[in-house]
Write a protein that holds these residues in place. Structure first.
Motif: not given
Length: 566
Positions: A492, A495-496, A509
């Protein structure tokens, strides 16, 4: 293929039943019987390699022998015969075929091979297919019962699309008891060709449909579905029940349709974005059907609750608040009118308690007052039976006053045998009736959610900055680095980072290795927060309890961290 040839399937001038016969317990006999007894006005051609005459009609050994145009073919033969039959239907330029036959991908590799052959033949000729492994279709407007369900629905303006044959027959059966009308029943089965998106797109353009109910186990073409639903939901409410939320449910769905479902949260977000109202249970789906088919749409929730007993009124008010609804605030003018017809020792509030000795006339007077009050946008009428009232007489009085009124009024006649006649009176009059206040309020609020969803899909997205910044070298470095790993699945965080490199906004995040670090980072980004497991090997985090939501304080963050790590 979108809606191509769907009109010929739902409004056919001729139907060929392939596999027709007269054996009492067979599907072929049921299909013929339903077409004939349903008074389908078009031509019916029974097709069977062995017969010469059945059901008082000439039998054709193949569709090629018919030598007349065929709009719709219904195929009810063993599935290994279907590829050849689909080819024959394509050769005579039929519009489409409903494949009742089961035994496709749901049985494994052999079934998948057969379905591939069926699809290849259909695509060669542009023949549309519904099924395989389906119940069939019904259309009230064309008096078409091309299914092996036992009866036609009452005429109405609600459509039902189902992936499950048992849901198809169950909704149909209950609708007959409750006098709820439907214009279309569509069983999609394994969706080899025609799917939810195609049917929703078609129903969006027909005048005899005002609302759509769907039962989903899996979606095949997600973009088609979203595009059709988002467009049609602007003008017609779409209520959806999605099965397969839990691991056992997902496995069961795969065994029935040959498809594995995706993470349930994705469907939640997608439905909301498309303007679809999602319900959780069969009961809730049917309750929405009743309200949509019998009442105008609910735009505002200012509800008046009229009851002859305090307890049920409180339950209704509590349920309304739980679902985010508003009990109407009665004006002084409305209160004065109620004072003129109600005993002085009542409470002057909403819920409006008209007391246990309420007569049919008292019910009628109070309902009329509330219908004419501008602050009231809907009315729930509750009756709890006792020795002082006659539930059926009250129902008769209300049907008279509500006849022809375009105002959201629904009822709860609580109890068993003593109120059944009253419920029947409401059903025959087209007035929604429920057995508990909670069910009534839930259906009311579900339909209201449609109006709220409309507001969201009509919102204009905020403008992006004119000068978008792209960090191409960073993006390339991230991609190259991940491709060098044994498992190229992005975490994650990665991906961000990649999205950010292309100027796409993402939520903050952070990675934490300990509970103490998690609490520190939570304070930095701001509460509440979500904790997720950070692992390249676990893509479906919710399946391992790797997602903890709405953490508001230090205790919850520490506890969530420990739960995930265990």
């Amino acid at each position: 293929m979108g809606i191509h040839n769907l009109e010929r399937m739902f409004q056919p001038e001729s139907v060929a039943v392939i596999g027709a016969n007269e054996r009492k317990e067979s599907i072929g006999a049921a299909l013929m019987r339903n077409l004939i007894q349903g008074k389908y006005p078009g031509k019916i051609y029974p097709v069977n390699v062995e017969g010469e005459k059945m059901w008082g009609r000439q039998v054709f050994r193949s569709v090629a022998d018919i030598q007349e145009p065929v709009d719709l073919a219904i195929i009810a033969t063993p599935i290994d015969t279907v590829p050849q039959l689909v080819r024959e239907c394509g050769q005579i330029q039929a519009g489409g075929a409903v494949l009742i036959s089961a035994g496709g991908k749901e049985i494994g590799g052999k079934g998948k091979e057969i379905e591939t052959a069926i699809r290849r033949e259909a695509e060669t000729f542009g023949l549309r297919l519904i099924g395989p492994n389906c119940m069939g279709i019904t259309c009230s407007q064309s008096a078409l019962n091309a299914s092996f369900a036992s009866q036609m629905p009452h005429p109405g303006k609600t459509a039902f699309i189902s992936q499950s044959g048992s849901m198809y027959t169950s909704i149909l059966d209950i609708s007959l008891r409750e006098k709820i009308g439907f214009s279309y029943f569509v069983s999609l089965g394994s969706m080899l060709d025609v799917d939810f998106g195609d049917v929703i797109d078609y129903l969006g353009g027909v005048t005899d449909v005002s609302s759509i109910l769907i039962y989903i186990e899996d979606l095949s073409r997600h973009r088609t579905f979203m595009s059709a639903a988002r467009s049609v939901s602007r003008v017609k409410p779409i209520i959806a029940m999605k099965a397969g939320k839990t691991r056992p449910g997902i496995s069961s769905t795969a065994s029935l349709t040959g498809a594995m479902t995706s993470e349930d949260a994705i469907y939640d977000a997608a439905f909301k974005r498309a303007g679809i109202v999602r319900v959780k249970t069969f009961e809730e789906l049917f309750d929405c059907a009743e309200l949509l088919s019998k009442q105008p749409r609910v735009v505002e929730t200012d509800l008046a609750i009229i009851t002859n007993a305090g307890g049920p009124g409180v339950l209704a008010a509590d349920s309304l608040a739980d679902y985010g609804g508003i009990a109407a605030v009665l004006s002084q003018e409305t209160l004065a009118k109620l004072d003129a017809v109600l005993p002085p020792y009542r409470t002057r509030t909403n819920p409006i308690d008209i007391l246990g000795n309420a007569t049919p006339e008292r019910y009628r007077q109070v309902v009329e007052i509330c219908m004419n009050a501008p602050e009231i946008k809907g009315i729930l009428v509750i009756l709890a039976p006792n020795s002082l009232n006659d539930p059926s007489e009250v129902a008769k009085a209300l049907t008279e006053v509500l006849k022809g009124k375009n105002f959201p009024v629904f009822t709860t006649w609580m109890g068993g045998p003593s109120v059944e006649v009253g419920r029947e009176i409401f059903n025959h009059a087209g007035i929604p009736t429920f057995d508990t206040p909670e069910r009534a309020v839930r259906a009311f609020m579900d339909v209201h959610r449609y109006s709220k969803n409309l507001e969201m899909i009509e919102q204009i997205p905020r403008k992006l900055p004119i000068n978008l910044k792209f960090d191409t070298p960073k993006a390339q470095s991230l991609i190259d680095g991940e491709l060098e790993r044994d498992n190229p699945l992005l975490t994650e965080v990665a991906s961000k980072d990649l999205l950010s490199a292309y100027g796409i906004p993402v939520n903050p995040t952070r990675v934490a290795a300990t509970a103490k670090e998690a609490w520190r980072e939570a304070q930095a980004v701001g509460l509440p927060v979500v904790l997720k497991i950070h692992s390249q090997d676990i893509s479906h985090k919710s399946e391992v309890a790797g997602v903890q939501l709405d953490l508001k304080n230090e205790f919850e963050v520490y506890g969530a961290f420990q739960m995930i790590m265990e």
